[in-house]
Design a protein around this motif. Structure first.
Motif, PDB file in Angstrom:
ATOM      1  N   PHE A 107       0.830  -1.202   0.000  1.00 44.38           N
ATOM      2  CA  PHE A 107       0.000   0.000   0.000  1.00 44.38           C
ATOM      3  C   PHE A 107       0.870   1.260   0.000  1.00 44.38           C
ATOM      4  N   GLY A 108       0.418   2.280  -0.737  1.00 42.54           N
ATOM      5  CA  GLY A 108       1.067   3.584  -0.684  1.00 42.54           C
ATOM      6  C   GLY A 108       2.140   3.838  -1.709  1.00 42.54           C
ATOM      7  N   TRP A 109       2.391   2.874  -2.593  1.00 43.21           N
ATOM      8  CA  TRP A 109       3.497   3.033  -3.530  1.00 43.21           C
ATOM      9  C   TRP A 109       3.232   4.084  -4.603  1.00 43.21           C
ATOM     10  N   GLU A 110       1.970   4.426  -4.870  1.00 41.59           N
ATOM     11  CA  GLU A 110       1.695   5.487  -5.832  1.00 41.59           C
ATOM     12  C   GLU A 110       2.182   6.834  -5.309  1.00 41.59           C
ATOM     13  N   ASP A 111       2.247   6.983  -3.988  1.00 38.66           N
ATOM     14  CA  ASP A 111       2.813   8.196  -3.392  1.00 38.66           C
ATOM     15  C   ASP A 111       4.331   8.126  -3.351  1.00 38.66           C
ATOM     16  N   VAL A 112       4.843   6.993  -2.918  1.00 38.44           N
ATOM     17  CA  VAL A 112       6.292   6.853  -2.723  1.00 38.44           C
ATOM     18  C   VAL A 112       7.048   7.005  -4.036  1.00 38.44           C
ATOM     19  N   LYS A 113       6.535   6.392  -5.110  1.00 40.91           N
ATOM     20  CA  LYS A 113       7.265   6.416  -6.370  1.00 40.91           C
ATOM     21  C   LYS A 113       7.291   7.800  -7.011  1.00 40.91           C
ATOM     22  N   GLN A 114       6.401   8.699  -6.586  1.00 42.12           N
ATOM     23  CA  GLN A 114       6.440  10.059  -7.114  1.00 42.12           C
ATOM     24  C   GLN A 114       7.588  10.873  -6.520  1.00 42.12           C
ATOM     25  N   LEU A 115       8.162  10.383  -5.436  1.00 36.73           N
ATOM     26  CA  LEU A 115       9.217  11.136  -4.763  1.00 36.73           C
ATOM     27  C   LEU A 115      10.524  11.140  -5.541  1.00 36.73           C
ATOM     28  N   ILE A 185      13.714   2.443  -6.415  1.00 33.37           N
ATOM     29  CA  ILE A 185      12.266   2.331  -6.632  1.00 33.37           C
ATOM     30  C   ILE A 185      11.835   2.907  -7.971  1.00 33.37           C
ATOM     31  N   GLY A 186      12.639   3.781  -8.576  1.00 30.68           N
ATOM     32  CA  GLY A 186      12.239   4.407  -9.826  1.00 30.68           C
ATOM     33  C   GLY A 186      11.146   5.427  -9.609  1.00 30.68           C
ATOM     34  N   GLY A 187      10.780   6.134 -10.650  1.00 33.60           N
ATOM     35  CA  GLY A 187       9.800   7.214 -10.502  1.00 33.60           C
ATOM     36  C   GLY A 187       8.645   7.087 -11.468  1.00 33.60           C
ATOM     37  N   VAL A 188       7.759   8.045 -11.412  1.00 35.48           N
ATOM     38  CA  VAL A 188       6.631   8.124 -12.330  1.00 35.48           C
ATOM     39  C   VAL A 188       6.662   9.496 -12.985  1.00 35.48           C
ATOM     40  N   GLU A 189       5.841   9.666 -14.001  1.00 36.88           N
ATOM     41  CA  GLU A 189       5.817  10.929 -14.727  1.00 36.88           C
ATOM     42  C   GLU A 189       5.364  12.074 -13.833  1.00 36.88           C
ATOM     43  N   LEU A 190       6.127  13.165 -13.854  1.00 35.85           N
ATOM     44  CA  LEU A 190       5.732  14.368 -13.137  1.00 35.85           C
ATOM     45  C   LEU A 190       5.348  15.426 -14.160  1.00 35.85           C
ATOM     46  N   TYR A 191       4.254  16.129 -13.900  1.00 40.15           N
ATOM     47  CA  TYR A 191       3.756  17.112 -14.849  1.00 40.15           C
ATOM     48  C   TYR A 191       4.260  18.506 -14.492  1.00 40.15           C
ATOM     49  N   ASP A 192       4.428  19.325 -15.503  1.00 42.90           N
ATOM     50  CA  ASP A 192       4.854  20.711 -15.324  1.00 42.90           C
ATOM     51  C   ASP A 192       3.638  21.536 -14.934  1.00 42.90           C
ATOM     52  N   CYS A 193       3.572  21.920 -13.637  1.00 43.50           N
ATOM     53  CA  CYS A 193       2.394  22.636 -13.144  1.00 43.50           C
ATOM     54  C   CYS A 193       2.229  24.009 -13.800  1.00 43.50           C
ATOM     55  N   SER A 194       3.324  24.570 -14.325  1.00 37.83           N
ATOM     56  CA  SER A 194       3.223  25.874 -14.971  1.00 37.83           C
ATOM     57  C   SER A 194       2.498  25.783 -16.308  1.00 37.83           C
ATOM     58  N   LYS A 195       2.339  24.556 -16.824  1.00 36.30           N
ATOM     59  CA  LYS A 195       1.653  24.346 -18.095  1.00 36.30           C
ATOM     60  C   LYS A 195       0.418  23.477 -17.894  1.00 36.30           C
TER      61      LYS A 195
END
Length: 235
Positions: A107-115, A185-195
């Motif tokens: 549980f919680g890996w969708e949060d952890v992998k964004q780090l 753990i690797g990461g996930v796609e991060l979006y550009d909040c300015s766009k």
């Protein structure tokens, strides 16, 4: 979350004590006064977040409800609950230890992998804990991103951190094992909040859940302590 009888453990709290290294051994002293929840910034914006109920579940052995909850990941360690607790229960450390237990159960890996990408793009490179372009897609009123809010408050749009401080942050990250953990753990796609667009905003509200992390099969979490604003029951 549907509960089963075997989700409860009468001996869990006693087994927990040595693992928690003495930091939350006083949870059985909880008065259920609610001061922790009453002063909590996370509880102020999310009515389902309730430290008092989570402490009760720890003591009573309903660990499945805690580890499978979305609420467990809504604490940001301000320690206001610890400061106001009349019996000195260290709830932030409780959250830290329980998150590790949740991760071991998938549980919680969708949060952890964004780090991982966040750590590389902001924390380790610039020493910034909150990106200046970050915004909350759940906030209904238009407040802009963090940089705009800082500017309105009379501060620089981006926090300035010295090169020496950034070097120290990276050294601590390396020595503590955080750097190697993030790479593992690797990461996930991060979006550009300015766009940001309506489509990206909607995707930000639904975090990517990996199917597995190593040998751990991941699971979706639930709002186990109440229905938040918006009515969603799981995510």
């Amino acid at each position: 979350m549907l509960e089963n009888a075997n989700d409860w453990s009468d001996t869990f709290y006693e087994k927990w004590k040595p693992i928690a290294m003495g930091f939350v051994n006083g949870a059985e002293k909880c008065l259920q006064c609610g001061k922790c929840t009453g002063q909590c910034p996370a509880a102020a914006v999310n009515p389902s977040y309730n430290p008092r109920k989570m402490i009760a579940d720890l003591v009573n052995g309903n660990i499945k409800r805690i580890v499978s909850s979305i609420e467990l990941w809504q604490c940001f360690f301000c320690s206001g609950c610890f400061a106001t607790c009349p019996v000195d229960i260290n709830f932030p450390f409780f959250v830290f230890m329980t998150r590790l237990a949740a991760m071991s159960q998938g549980f919680g890996w969708e949060d952890v992998k964004q780090l991982q990408k966040y750590a590389e793009q902001d924390y380790l490179s610039d020493g910034i804990t909150v990106s200046p372009s970050e915004r909350n897609p759940y906030v209904l009123e238009e407040r802009g991103d963090i940089a705009n809010i800082r500017e309105e408050a009379g501060m620089p749009r981006k926090r300035q951190v010295t090169e020496e401080a950034v070097a120290e942050i990276n050294m601590i990250s390396d020595l503590s094992g955080m750097t190697s953990f993030m790479k593992k753990i690797g990461g996930v796609e991060l979006y550009d909040c300015s766009k940001c667009t309506p489509r990206i905003e909607e995707k930000c509200k639904t975090k990517e859940l990996p199917r597995k992390v190593g040998d751990i099969k991941t699971h979706y979490r639930f709002y186990n302590y109440g229905v938040p604003t918006g009515g969603a029951e799981n995510a």
